[in-house]
Design a protein around this motif. Sequence first.
Motif, PDB file in Angstrom:
ATOM      1  N   UNK A 162       0.824  -1.204   0.000  1.00 58.23           N
ATOM      2  CA  UNK A 162       0.000   0.000   0.000  1.00 58.23           C
ATOM      3  C   UNK A 162       0.858   1.253   0.000  1.00 58.23           C
ATOM      4  N   UNK A 163       0.444   2.256  -0.755  1.00 57.57           N
ATOM      5  CA  UNK A 163       1.261   3.457  -0.910  1.00 57.57           C
ATOM      6  C   UNK A 163       1.495   4.186   0.407  1.00 57.57           C
ATOM      7  N   UNK A 164       0.595   4.008   1.376  1.00 55.30           N
ATOM      8  CA  UNK A 164       0.735   4.697   2.655  1.00 55.30           C
ATOM      9  C   UNK A 164       1.859   4.110   3.508  1.00 55.30           C
ATOM     10  N   UNK A 165       2.319   2.890   3.168  1.00 56.57           N
ATOM     11  CA  UNK A 165       3.393   2.271   3.953  1.00 56.57           C
ATOM     12  C   UNK A 165       4.526   1.741   3.073  1.00 56.57           C
ATOM     13  N   UNK A 166       4.534   2.094   1.821  1.00 59.11           N
ATOM     14  CA  UNK A 166       5.575   1.639   0.888  1.00 59.11           C
ATOM     15  C   UNK A 166       6.788   2.561   1.006  1.00 59.11           C
ATOM     16  N   UNK A 167       7.956   1.993   1.347  1.00 59.64           N
ATOM     17  CA  UNK A 167       9.175   2.804   1.467  1.00 59.64           C
ATOM     18  C   UNK A 167       9.575   3.368   0.114  1.00 59.64           C
ATOM     19  N   UNK A 168      10.193   4.542   0.131  1.00 53.50           N
ATOM     20  CA  UNK A 168      10.549   5.205  -1.128  1.00 53.50           C
ATOM     21  C   UNK A 168      11.791   4.597  -1.767  1.00 53.50           C
ATOM     22  N   UNK A 169      12.666   3.996  -0.972  1.00 54.14           N
ATOM     23  CA  UNK A 169      13.889   3.380  -1.491  1.00 54.14           C
ATOM     24  C   UNK A 169      14.407   2.408  -0.445  1.00 54.14           C
ATOM     25  N   UNK A 170      15.269   1.472  -0.872  1.00 56.45           N
ATOM     26  CA  UNK A 170      15.927   0.608   0.099  1.00 56.45           C
ATOM     27  C   UNK A 170      17.178   1.276   0.677  1.00 56.45           C
ATOM     28  N   UNK A 171      17.532   2.467   0.174  1.00 59.20           N
ATOM     29  CA  UNK A 171      18.607   3.288   0.723  1.00 59.20           C
ATOM     30  C   UNK A 171      18.010   4.485   1.447  1.00 59.20           C
ATOM     31  N   UNK A 172      18.768   5.015   2.404  1.00 60.39           N
ATOM     32  CA  UNK A 172      18.323   6.177   3.162  1.00 60.39           C
ATOM     33  C   UNK A 172      19.266   7.352   2.878  1.00 60.39           C
ATOM     34  N   UNK A 173      18.730   8.565   2.824  1.00 63.39           N
ATOM     35  CA  UNK A 173      19.588   9.722   2.541  1.00 63.39           C
ATOM     36  C   UNK A 173      20.626   9.946   3.639  1.00 63.39           C
ATOM     37  N   UNK A 174      21.784  10.424   3.210  1.00 57.70           N
ATOM     38  CA  UNK A 174      22.829  10.883   4.132  1.00 57.70           C
ATOM     39  C   UNK A 174      23.032  12.370   3.850  1.00 57.70           C
ATOM     40  N   UNK A 175      23.041  13.173   4.900  1.00 57.72           N
ATOM     41  CA  UNK A 175      23.099  14.619   4.740  1.00 57.72           C
ATOM     42  C   UNK A 175      24.254  15.172   5.579  1.00 57.72           C
ATOM     43  N   UNK A 176      25.171  15.895   4.934  1.00 64.43           N
ATOM     44  CA  UNK A 176      26.247  16.596   5.626  1.00 64.43           C
ATOM     45  C   UNK A 176      25.988  18.090   5.532  1.00 64.43           C
ATOM     46  N   UNK A 177      26.189  18.770   6.660  1.00 64.62           N
ATOM     47  CA  UNK A 177      25.981  20.212   6.735  1.00 64.62           C
ATOM     48  C   UNK A 177      27.315  20.913   6.898  1.00 64.62           C
ATOM     49  N   UNK A 178      27.509  21.968   6.112  1.00 59.43           N
ATOM     50  CA  UNK A 178      28.714  22.808   6.196  1.00 59.43           C
ATOM     51  C   UNK A 178      28.273  24.223   6.505  1.00 59.43           C
ATOM     52  N   UNK A 179      28.965  24.852   7.456  1.00 60.74           N
ATOM     53  CA  UNK A 179      28.634  26.213   7.839  1.00 60.74           C
ATOM     54  C   UNK A 179      29.700  27.188   7.343  1.00 60.74           C
ATOM     55  N   UNK A 180      29.271  28.424   7.160  1.00 56.79           N
ATOM     56  CA  UNK A 180      30.208  29.485   6.782  1.00 56.79           C
ATOM     57  C   UNK A 180      30.762  30.096   8.058  1.00 56.79           C
ATOM     58  N   UNK A 181      32.074  30.008   8.213  1.00 59.35           N
ATOM     59  CA  UNK A 181      32.723  30.540   9.417  1.00 59.35           C
ATOM     60  C   UNK A 181      33.878  31.456   9.032  1.00 59.35           C
TER      61      UNK A 181
END
Length: 308
Positions: free
Chosen positions: A289-308
């Motif tokens: 069912x679309x309400x419980x179907x995962x979007x991918x078998x991989x999960x996003x990885x997010x790195x944040x960089x700040x201006x210093x």
Amino acid sequence: VMTWNLEWFYDEHQGDNFSDLAKEKSTPSRDQWNWRRDEIAASIARVSPSIVALQEVENRRVLWYLSGALQKQGRKRYRELGIEGRDHYTEQDVGFLFREPVEVLSISQRMQTREMRASENYFNLTKHLFGVFLVPVGDEFERVTVLNVHLRAGKEAESLRRRQARLVHHWISESVSRGENVIVLGDFNSEEMGDETRRGSDIAITAGDESKTDDDDLIDVTLRIPNSSRATHLLGKQFDRILVSRSMLTDAPNRPDLVFDSISVRPDLAIRGGQDNQSDHWDRYWEIGSERRDLSDHYPVIATFKIR
């Protein structure tokens, strides 16, 4: 900066597919394609990354569809970047999305020389893309080279991945040695787990394990995620990684620059209503069912960089 393997992100149109596998993996209907495109757009819009590196996309056109959905639903104006790769069996490609105020200077792919091929020390990356981005920092720009990769999968392909990793490091080593901002990310399909990276492994070679100097080393910032939260795949593996040059870990004195701040894996952006059963996800995906179907078998990885 986000990296996400979208797992067979193919629309329903098979007229631009040539392999039987690519046709088989196409979305079964227009309605199902619209659902998946829009849900992935909504997940990306939730975190609004400046640069998105995607793997297992069909072609640049599906990225264009995705950027359109982002603008329509998330009100985020992204531009898409892609060059057709050479994986003619799966027809999978990699690509980028990016948004203002980041600008793109160039995109490219690279090859081996005849001498490198003859040495059998390297192995071609059929799915990779370089992007050179300009990030505004005060009144100036920081130049950041991002290499998006998708290496060969499977334990049996580890020797090939080591050769691919050697080629990746060869491509970026001079830029890193010069102190430039370099990010290598994507689906490495590595079997590496835990806090210590094995000497001679694919990840270690990518990071510069075989070079004679530390000047061209990359740092795997994925290892800064707590081990219990490091899995990026339905199998519990850590396939997806982000490696950065030392210049992005150090605050340059007397001028503003980009400095690494944090990194996380975001399974919540891919999992809906509880993690899919493995056999259901891979064998009966469109029956969930679309309400419980995962979007991918991989999960996003997010790195944040700040201006210093």
